[in-house]
Design an enzyme around this catalytic site. Structure first.
Site, short mmCIF file in Angstrom:
data_model
loop_
_atom_site.label_atom_id
_atom_site.label_comp_id
_atom_site.label_asym_id
_atom_site.label_seq_id
_atom_site.Cartn_x
_atom_site.Cartn_y
_atom_site.Cartn_z
N ASP A 66 0.85 -1.19 0.00
CA ASP A 66 0.00 0.00 0.00
C ASP A 66 0.89 1.24 0.00
O ASP A 66 2.09 1.15 0.21
CB ASP A 66 -0.97 0.01 1.19
N ASP A 68 1.36 5.20 1.36
CA ASP A 68 0.96 6.23 2.32
C ASP A 68 1.61 7.54 1.91
O ASP A 68 2.72 7.56 1.37
CB ASP A 68 1.44 5.85 3.73
N ASP A 140 8.89 4.67 13.57
CA ASP A 140 9.46 3.64 14.44
C ASP A 140 10.88 3.22 14.07
O ASP A 140 11.78 3.25 14.91
CB ASP A 140 8.52 2.42 14.51
#
Ligand code: ATP
Ligand code: MG
Length: 440
Positions: A66, A68, A140
């Site tokens: 996907d 983003d 992260d």
């Protein structure tokens, strides 16, 4: 318009941009909707980049699943550019933009002002917006903090993520202990990403996970379920499970973990392994994978065990099966988190299993019409490969699906009718468990 001019005049933090083409990335690798959306935001005077997993996967030579976008436009400003966009999330408000079956997530750069935390240090809300560089520090792992501008064909690598991707290591941004306290799900992300990408985990990250994994017990079940789904569908679910076991992530954080980690016997362990390996193969070959199918398979042995425990001579097998299904759900308790629509499909897959034994008369035609037939059939095949179902019946169903209507009629003729051609029988044959009874 004035806003657009002012933004263009403002100094940009774009000095240290790298040429994307030098790293084998170009806008042609993106779907049109992702490229156009970045362009639309930039045309409205905002910064906009493809960010996170998509850039990482492209650099690691994988196909992104996907795309983003990160931008300095606030969610409200994004909504003004894309009227179809929907703002979702209280903890991290973002804009979701649907393109057919795909969903584009547009996030606004977060600032690194300390977000409100609970006593354990978990971030409760995160709505302060910031710059791209601040945003990068909030992500992260270094490999997830790359910003690709497909219009200018540039990559912003403020935290040296490219070097870590090239060295195939997963490096935490900041102190692992602190970052895992802020958001415990990052521990599961570490286990998954290292398996999916084949990246090493540092001893520091591993030790920190061993120390802090108990924090996962307080995470909302729905969020854990989302992450487990990603593990199952990431293409290396077997590797994820290996990591989860070796990092001592507790089985009781979620019923699905409990199923995958704790096995009472070898055959269950073997079955779980087979399910994960087959899922990984399908993902690698870009075949569709039904998460309900995978879950139905993972819980299958437990379901049978419960059925055995519940069975009494007075009960009909279907009653026992239904009761066992209810108990699986009840045993999951508050930590279940599996959406109802998925559980409904799991239930259908299980409930259809006994029906496969009936291969005469009208029943096979009825079974074929069930909405969950295909998943239930795939599951029957899986069982037959594990000596858990009759391979001859599995073969019947494979042929039955491929056959035309006339062949199907032949295949399902009651045995008695077929044999009349040779020898006429007087007595009605006894009903057998293969459904030779004629159906109305
Ligand atoms: P994939 O989509 O392949 O599962 P991903 O890294 O893209 O992996 P997403 O959940 O799509 O995962 O998140 C997009 C990006 O958002 C990540 O790459 C990362 O930069 C950031 N992100 C996601 N979850 C977290 C988190 N818990 N803490 C910090 N940053 C996160
Ligand atoms: Mg992603």
């Amino acid at each position: 318009m004035i806003k657009k001019i002012i933004r263009k005049l403002l100094p940009k933090s774009n000095k240290n941009l790298l040429n994307a083409l030098d790293f084998g990335i170009q806008h042609k690798l993106l779907p049109k909707y992702a490229l156009k959306s970045v362009q639309a935001l930039q045309d409205a005077g905002f910064e906009a980049y493809i960010v996170g997993g998509a850039v990482r996967d492209l650099l690691a030579g994988l196909t992104p699943k996907d795309f983003d976008i990160a931008t300095n436009a606030t969610p409200d400003e994004v909504r003004k550019v894309f009227r179809r966009g929907r703002i979702v999330g209280r903890r991290f408000p973002i804009v979701i933009l649907p393109f057919g079956a795909e969903l584009l997530e547009i996030t606004t750069f977060r600032s690194n002002v300390t977000a409100p935390q609970n006593e354990q240090g978990r971030i409760m809300r995160d709505t302060a917006f910031g710059t791209r560089k601040e945003d990068a520090r909030r992500r992260d792992f270094t490999c997830n903090a790359l910003y690709y501008d497909p219009v200018a064909e540039k990559i912003a690598d403020d935290i040296h993520g490219i070097a870590d991707i090239q060295a195939r290591r997963l490096v935490m941004i900041g102190e692992p202990d602190e970052r895992f306290h802020e958001d415990p799900v990052r521990m599961l992300r570490a286990a998954r990403l290292s398996a999916k990408l084949g990246f090493s985990l540092s001893a520091e990250i591993e030790n920190s996970i061993r120390k802090n994994s108990f924090l996962l017990k307080n995470e909302p079940p729905a969020r854990l379920f989302d992450e487990i789904t990603k593990e199952l569908l990431c293409g290396n679910s077997s590797g994820c499970l290996k990591n989860i076991k070796s990092l001592n992530i507790p089985a009781d954080i979620h019923p699905i973990f409990a199923i995958m980690i704790t096995h009472d016997d070898d055959s269950t362990r073997q079955f779980v392994q087979t399910v994960l390996q087959r899922t990984d193969e399908r993902v690698k070959h870009k075949k569709p994978v039904s998460i309900a199918f995978v879950l139905a398979a993972l819980f299958w042995h437990k379901l049978q065990q419960i059925e055995q425990d519940l069975h009494t001579l007075d009960d009909k097998p279907t009653q026992t099966l239904h009761a066992a299904i209810r108990q699986i759900r009840e045993d999951g308790g508050e930590r279940w988190g599996v959406p109802n629509r998925l559980f409904t499909v799991m239930r259908e897959i299980w409930q259809l299993q006994p029906q496969f034994a009936y291969i005469r008369g009208k029943r096979p035609f009825r079974l074929l019409k069930q909405p969950s037939f295909r998943a239930a059939y795939d599951f029957y095949i899986l069982r037959s490969l594990n000596q858990d179902a009759d391979p001859k019946i599995a073969e019947f169903w494979t042929k039955f699906q491929a056959a035309n209507e006339e062949q199907r009629m032949m295949m399902t003729q009651p045995i008695v009718q077929r044999s009349t051609n040779k020898k006429r029988r007087r007595r009605k044959p006894k009903k057998d468990n293969q459904g030779t009874e004629s159906e109305s």
